[in-house]
Design a protein around this motif. Structure first.
Motif, PDB file in Angstrom:
ATOM      1  N   ALA A  85       0.824  -1.211   0.000  1.00 13.40           N
ATOM      2  CA  ALA A  85       0.000   0.000   0.000  1.00 13.40           C
ATOM      3  C   ALA A  85       0.860   1.263   0.000  1.00 13.40           C
ATOM      4  CB  ALA A  85      -0.930  -0.008   1.216  1.00 13.40           C
ATOM      5  N   VAL A  86       1.873   1.291   0.858  1.00 12.66           N
ATOM      6  CA  VAL A  86       2.747   2.466   0.946  1.00 12.66           C
ATOM      7  C   VAL A  86       3.528   2.650  -0.349  1.00 12.66           C
ATOM      8  CG1 VAL A  86       4.790   3.403   2.112  1.00 12.66           C
ATOM      9  CG2 VAL A  86       2.927   2.412   3.464  1.00 12.66           C
ATOM     10  N   ALA A  87       4.032   1.555  -0.907  1.00 11.59           N
ATOM     11  CA  ALA A  87       4.817   1.635  -2.142  1.00 11.59           C
ATOM     12  C   ALA A  87       3.977   2.176  -3.299  1.00 11.59           C
ATOM     13  CB  ALA A  87       5.386   0.267  -2.503  1.00 11.59           C
ATOM     14  N   GLY A  88       2.706   1.800  -3.349  1.00  5.32           N
ATOM     15  CA  GLY A  88       1.844   2.306  -4.404  1.00  5.32           C
ATOM     16  C   GLY A  88       1.700   3.820  -4.349  1.00  5.32           C
ATOM     17  N   LEU A  89       1.583   4.366  -3.139  1.00  2.00           N
ATOM     18  CA  LEU A  89       1.463   5.813  -2.988  1.00  2.00           C
ATOM     19  C   LEU A  89       2.773   6.522  -3.336  1.00  2.00           C
ATOM     20  CD1 LEU A  89      -0.596   5.980   0.343  1.00  2.00           C
ATOM     21  CD2 LEU A  89      -1.434   6.269  -1.998  1.00  2.00           C
ATOM     22  N   VAL A  90       3.886   5.950  -2.874  1.00  2.00           N
ATOM     23  CA  VAL A  90       5.192   6.546  -3.182  1.00  2.00           C
ATOM     24  C   VAL A  90       5.423   6.556  -4.690  1.00  2.00           C
ATOM     25  CG1 VAL A  90       7.694   6.226  -2.974  1.00  2.00           C
ATOM     26  CG2 VAL A  90       6.234   5.972  -0.960  1.00  2.00           C
ATOM     27  N   TRP A  91       5.074   5.448  -5.332  1.00  2.00           N
ATOM     28  CA  TRP A  91       5.296   5.331  -6.773  1.00  2.00           C
ATOM     29  C   TRP A  91       4.497   6.369  -7.546  1.00  2.00           C
ATOM     30  CZ3 TRP A  91       9.108   3.237  -9.173  1.00  2.00           C
ATOM     31  CH2 TRP A  91       9.039   2.964 -10.536  1.00  2.00           C
ATOM     32  N   ALA A  92       3.221   6.532  -7.168  1.00  2.85           N
ATOM     33  CA  ALA A  92       2.378   7.486  -7.878  1.00  2.85           C
ATOM     34  C   ALA A  92       2.804   8.929  -7.624  1.00  2.85           C
ATOM     35  CB  ALA A  92       0.912   7.292  -7.472  1.00  2.85           C
ATOM     36  N   CYS A  93       3.256   9.213  -6.407  1.00  2.00           N
ATOM     37  CA  CYS A  93       3.573  10.606  -6.050  1.00  2.00           C
ATOM     38  C   CYS A  93       4.917  11.061  -6.604  1.00  2.00           C
ATOM     39  CB  CYS A  93       3.521  10.776  -4.534  1.00  2.00           C
ATOM     40  SG  CYS A  93       1.838  10.655  -3.857  1.00  2.00           S
ATOM     41  N   TRP A  94       5.955  10.252  -6.454  1.00  2.00           N
ATOM     42  CA  TRP A  94       7.267  10.673  -6.968  1.00  2.00           C
ATOM     43  C   TRP A  94       8.156   9.532  -7.484  1.00  2.00           C
ATOM     44  CZ3 TRP A  94       6.128  11.069  -1.620  1.00  2.00           C
ATOM     45  CH2 TRP A  94       6.858  10.210  -0.802  1.00  2.00           C
ATOM     46  N   GLY A  95       7.876   8.306  -7.099  1.00  2.00           N
ATOM     47  CA  GLY A  95       8.749   7.201  -7.502  1.00  2.00           C
ATOM     48  C   GLY A  95       8.795   6.984  -8.999  1.00  2.00           C
ATOM     49  N   TYR A  96       7.649   7.002  -9.647  1.00  2.00           N
ATOM     50  CA  TYR A  96       7.607   6.795 -11.105  1.00  2.00           C
ATOM     51  C   TYR A  96       8.392   7.879 -11.828  1.00  2.00           C
ATOM     52  CZ  TYR A  96       5.740   6.456 -15.860  1.00  2.00           C
ATOM     53  OH  TYR A  96       5.618   6.364 -17.231  1.00  2.00           O
ATOM     54  N   SER A  97       8.249   9.111 -11.384  1.00  2.00           N
ATOM     55  CA  SER A  97       8.967  10.214 -12.028  1.00  2.00           C
ATOM     56  C   SER A  97      10.473  10.057 -11.868  1.00  2.00           C
ATOM     57  CB  SER A  97       8.511  11.556 -11.435  1.00  2.00           C
ATOM     58  OG  SER A  97       9.104  12.634 -12.125  1.00  2.00           O
ATOM     59  N   LEU A  98      10.924   9.677 -10.658  1.00  2.00           N
ATOM     60  CA  LEU A  98      12.362   9.506 -10.427  1.00  2.00           C
ATOM     61  C   LEU A  98      12.941   8.350 -11.239  1.00  2.00           C
ATOM     62  CD1 LEU A  98      12.633  10.054  -6.552  1.00  2.00           C
ATOM     63  CD2 LEU A  98      13.400  11.603  -8.360  1.00  2.00           C
ATOM     64  N   ALA A  99      12.133   7.334 -11.489  1.00  2.00           N
ATOM     65  CA  ALA A  99      12.635   6.147 -12.198  1.00  2.00           C
ATOM     66  C   ALA A  99      12.521   6.272 -13.718  1.00  2.00           C
ATOM     67  CB  ALA A  99      11.877   4.906 -11.725  1.00  2.00           C
ATOM     68  N   PHE A 100      11.442   6.875 -14.204  1.00  2.00           N
ATOM     69  CA  PHE A 100      11.160   6.780 -15.635  1.00  2.00           C
ATOM     70  C   PHE A 100      10.967   8.121 -16.332  1.00  2.00           C
ATOM     71  CE2 PHE A 100      10.085   2.512 -14.106  1.00  2.00           C
ATOM     72  CZ  PHE A 100      10.856   1.770 -14.990  1.00  2.00           C
ATOM     73  N   THR A 101      11.741   9.102 -15.930  1.00  2.00           N
ATOM     74  CA  THR A 101      11.844  10.331 -16.717  1.00  2.00           C
ATOM     75  C   THR A 101      13.323  10.665 -16.873  1.00  2.00           C
ATOM     76  OG1 THR A 101      11.793  11.829 -14.797  1.00  2.00           O
ATOM     77  CG2 THR A 101       9.671  11.221 -15.769  1.00  2.00           C
ATOM     78  N   GLY A 102      13.647  11.467 -17.871  1.00  2.00           N
ATOM     79  CA  GLY A 102      15.023  11.907 -18.033  1.00  2.00           C
ATOM     80  C   GLY A 102      15.386  12.911 -16.963  1.00  2.00           C
ATOM     81  N   GLY A 103      16.606  12.852 -16.497  1.00  2.00           N
ATOM     82  CA  GLY A 103      17.067  13.773 -15.473  1.00  2.00           C
ATOM     83  C   GLY A 103      18.393  14.396 -15.843  1.00  2.00           C
ATOM     84  N   PRO A 104      18.940  15.171 -14.939  1.00  2.00           N
ATOM     85  CA  PRO A 104      20.226  15.825 -15.226  1.00  2.00           C
ATOM     86  C   PRO A 104      21.396  14.844 -15.288  1.00  2.00           C
ATOM     87  CG  PRO A 104      19.548  16.245 -12.967  1.00  2.00           C
ATOM     88  CD  PRO A 104      18.398  15.568 -13.628  1.00  2.00           C
ATOM     89  N   THR A 105      21.220  13.660 -14.701  1.00  2.00           N
ATOM     90  CA  THR A 105      22.273  12.639 -14.740  1.00  2.00           C
ATOM     91  C   THR A 105      21.659  11.318 -15.189  1.00  2.00           C
ATOM     92  OG1 THR A 105      22.021  11.665 -12.519  1.00  2.00           O
ATOM     93  CG2 THR A 105      23.186  13.782 -12.671  1.00  2.00           C
ATOM     94  N   PRO A 106      22.469  10.365 -15.612  1.00  2.00           N
ATOM     95  CA  PRO A 106      21.930   9.058 -15.996  1.00  2.00           C
ATOM     96  C   PRO A 106      21.670   8.138 -14.802  1.00  2.00           C
ATOM     97  CG  PRO A 106      24.292   9.100 -16.380  1.00  2.00           C
ATOM     98  CD  PRO A 106      23.921  10.478 -15.923  1.00  2.00           C
ATOM     99  N   PHE A 107      21.818   8.674 -13.584  1.00  2.00           N
ATOM    100  CA  PHE A 107      21.679   7.844 -12.382  1.00  2.00           C
ATOM    101  C   PHE A 107      20.294   7.932 -11.749  1.00  2.00           C
ATOM    102  CE2 PHE A 107      26.175   8.945 -12.774  1.00  2.00           C
ATOM    103  CZ  PHE A 107      26.739   7.669 -12.831  1.00  2.00           C
ATOM    104  N   VAL A 108      19.550   8.966 -12.052  1.00  2.00           N
ATOM    105  CA  VAL A 108      18.200   9.103 -11.491  1.00  2.00           C
ATOM    106  C   VAL A 108      17.419  10.057 -12.378  1.00  2.00           C
ATOM    107  CG1 VAL A 108      18.748  11.058  -9.968  1.00  2.00           C
ATOM    108  CG2 VAL A 108      16.901   9.480  -9.341  1.00  2.00           C
ATOM    109  N   GLY A 109      16.096   9.880 -12.393  1.00  2.00           N
ATOM    110  CA  GLY A 109      15.256  10.729 -13.207  1.00  2.00           C
ATOM    111  C   GLY A 109      14.971  12.071 -12.556  1.00  2.00           C
ATOM    112  N   GLY A 110      14.003  12.770 -13.099  1.00  2.00           N
ATOM    113  CA  GLY A 110      13.655  14.094 -12.600  1.00  2.00           C
ATOM    114  C   GLY A 110      12.270  14.116 -11.986  1.00  2.00           C
ATOM    115  N   PHE A 111      11.712  15.317 -11.883  1.00  2.00           N
ATOM    116  CA  PHE A 111      10.414  15.503 -11.235  1.00  2.00           C
ATOM    117  C   PHE A 111       9.340  15.956 -12.225  1.00  2.00           C
ATOM    118  CE2 PHE A 111      13.525  16.046  -7.809  1.00  2.00           C
ATOM    119  CZ  PHE A 111      13.016  15.161  -6.863  1.00  2.00           C
ATOM    120  N   SER A 112       9.571  15.736 -13.504  1.00  2.00           N
ATOM    121  CA  SER A 112       8.617  16.229 -14.497  1.00  2.00           C
ATOM    122  C   SER A 112       7.275  15.504 -14.433  1.00  2.00           C
ATOM    123  CB  SER A 112       9.215  16.094 -15.902  1.00  2.00           C
ATOM    124  OG  SER A 112       9.505  14.738 -16.203  1.00  2.00           O
ATOM    125  N   LYS A 113       7.239  14.301 -13.850  1.00  2.00           N
ATOM    126  CA  LYS A 113       5.976  13.562 -13.754  1.00  2.00           C
ATOM    127  C   LYS A 113       5.593  13.299 -12.304  1.00  2.00           C
ATOM    128  CE  LYS A 113       6.277  11.559 -18.352  1.00  2.00           C
ATOM    129  NZ  LYS A 113       6.261  10.330 -19.189  1.00  2.00           N
TER     130      LYS A 113
END
Length: 524
Positions: free
Chosen positions: A142-170
């Protein structure tokens, strides 16, 4: 991922019989290897012959069709493939069958966590802790689902300033709508982004839930939930980004750097050998070392309270794993079938292999061993499921069980760490074996799928170099071990100092069902 023991000696190597057993295994493995090697060679040759015949047939058909089709139509067909399509152009590229399959796969992966993993883990602990383990797994989902929707998906699956982590665009799923699309592994084929997001969410749910098995029966609930929020943010999301994020087959050729660090390096991980299993396994080992051993560990008997529950849980994991592995192809096509069949065969082989090892060591196979072997096979085939061939998948399953058995029985006892449900011995070790083995089974010479070069459009098969791929896989494994191991240690330290991870001795002896939740799993 087995329980400690049905009795004190269940998984302790017999020193006297070890050399004899190893000789038997080596002889059997050599004979079986020759047979399977021949079958794999035949598979590769047959695949090549079939591909050549199909190519010739297709070429003839295309030539005939081209002669009969008016020039404007033929020109339009040749120009149909669209590089870097717009959102409007992507819409008709969505296939309803792919979308339906991915929704089913997402539900299957959720079933792996609840109730599959909860029952598997719950059956392996003592009665007084059954409910606490189920509660931990359920609430992590339950907690992971909320984290994923709020910021986890954006950190994992968007382009970011480095190739090590994504950004906050989503962040908070901004821009992720019913009309936004996510790429698959085929040019000009898309699925709805919401479907892709929820599929990846189920992976983000089960990965932290796996960790709790390493220190089951001795961790407080609320600090554990706080740790999991932090762990998903600074460990899981960056590793998922490094391994799985990329611009997609229609865009990468225009911007080859728009991908995660390990993706750019060419690491192969079809469904989560590094992202899920090695990641969770090393975090579990760090956790069990930092939290410490259970009270009475090594002095008091701690048998699984319900192997029936464990068998049911293992069976649900097995069924759900088809969504995990075959779903990771993101489409319903031939490679999906490859991943499905490879998952089935590797698991069958690993379950049989574990029971054979038990028979040779202890004179009888166990239900616990069969279930643990099946999970080891599922873990090992995960990174290779879409790359290997059926016969090489069997080899992978046959070999992973003796290796995991060694860590579960001998290595754990030798180093005296209390990995309650063998998360490190099965998930981390099995994941490492599978991740490195992927370089071998993916080799087209052995019937494997090889790899595709997406830096050109449309994508073309790449030239396979097994030695170079082995080195790449080892580097990916090492990076995952360091990132997750060191990062998890820091997070465990911070949470323990601020909130305290370990319950009191009195609470632990009473059992976490009552001391943490005020309930009993069984009232009779």
């Amino acid at each position: 991922m087995s329980g400690d023991a049905v009795n004190g000696a269940t998984y302790t190597f017999s020193i006297r019989g070890k050399n004899s057993m190893i000789r038997k295994l080596a002889g059997g493995a050599a004979a079986l290897g020759v047979s399977l090697g021949a079958a794999t060679s035949a598979f590769a040759q047959a695949a090549a012959a079939t591909s050549a015949a199909a190519a010739a047939t297709t070429a003839a058909a295309v030539a005939t069709a081209a002669a009969a089709v008016p020039a404007p139509v033929a020109t339009a067909a040749a120009a149909a493939m669209i590089k870097a399509p717009t959102a409007a152009q992507m819409a008709p590229m969505m296939n309803k069958g792919d979308t339906a399959w991915m929704l089913v796969a997402s539900a299957l992966v959720l079933m792996m966590s609840i109730p599959g993993l909860a029952l598997f883990y719950g059956g392996l602990v003592r009665t007084k802790n059954m409910l606490s383990v189920c509660m931990q797994v359920f609430m992590i989902v339950a907690v992971a689902g909320l984290v994923w929707a709020c910021w986890g998906y954006s950190l994992a699956f968007t382009g970011g300033p480095t190739p090590f982590v994504g950004g906050f665009s989503k962040i908070f799923l901004m821009g992720v709508t019913s009309s936004s699309m996510a790429a698959t592994f085929s040019n000009n084929v898309y699925i709805p982004e919401l479907v892709y997001m929820v599929f990846q969410m189920t992976f983000a749910m089960i990965t932290p839930a796996l960790i709790v098995g390493a220190f089951a029966e001795r961790v407080k609930f609320t600090p554990l939930m706080i740790f999991m929020v932090l762990w998903m943010t600074v460990i899981y999301a960056p590793i998922a980004h490094m391994v799985w994020y990329w611009a997609g087959p229609d865009f990468l050729s225009g911007n080859p750097s728009d991908a995660g660090y390990l993706f750019q390096k060419g690491a192969l991980d079809f469904a989560g050998g590094t992202v899920v299993h090695i990641n969770a396994g090393i975090a579990g080992l760090v956790g069990c070392l930092m939290i410490g051993k259970r009270i009475g560990h090594g002095r008091e008997a701690t048998p699984p309270h319900s192997l029936t529950m464990t068998m049911i849980g293992a069976s649900l994991l097995w069924v759900g794993w088809f969504g995990f592995n075959a779903g990771s192809n993101l489409e319903a096509n031939g490679v999906t079938g490859v991943a499905f069949v490879n998952t089935m065969l590797a698991t069958c082989a690993a379950a049989v292999s574990w029971c054979v090892v038990e028979q040779l060591h202890h004179g009888k196979p166990s239900m616990l061993g069969g279930a643990t072997g099946a999970v080891a096979g599922l873990v090992a085939i995960t990174p290779a499921s879409g790359y290997g061939a059926p016969m090489t998948s069997i080899v992978l399953g046959l070999l992973v069980s003796p290796l995991c058995y060694l860590f579960v029985s001998k290595v754990k006892n030798a180093f005296k760490y209390d990995d309650t449900l063998d998360v490190f011995g099965v998930h981390c070790i099995g994941g490492i074996f599978g991740a490195i083995g992927t370089a071998v089974v993916a080799n087209p010479a052995y019937g494997g799928q090889g790899w595709f070069d997406y830096t050109v459009f449309p994508a073309v098969p790449g030239t396979y170099d097994m030695g170079a791929q082995l080195i790449t896989q080892i580097k990916a494994v090492l990076m995952t071990l360091v990132w997750s191991g060191v990062g998890s240690a820091i997070l465990f330290f911070i949470v323990d100092k601020l909130f305290g991870l370990r319950p009191t001795e009195e609470a632990e002896r009473e059992g976490l069902d009552l001391s943490e939740h005020g309930e009993r799993a069984y009232n009779y």
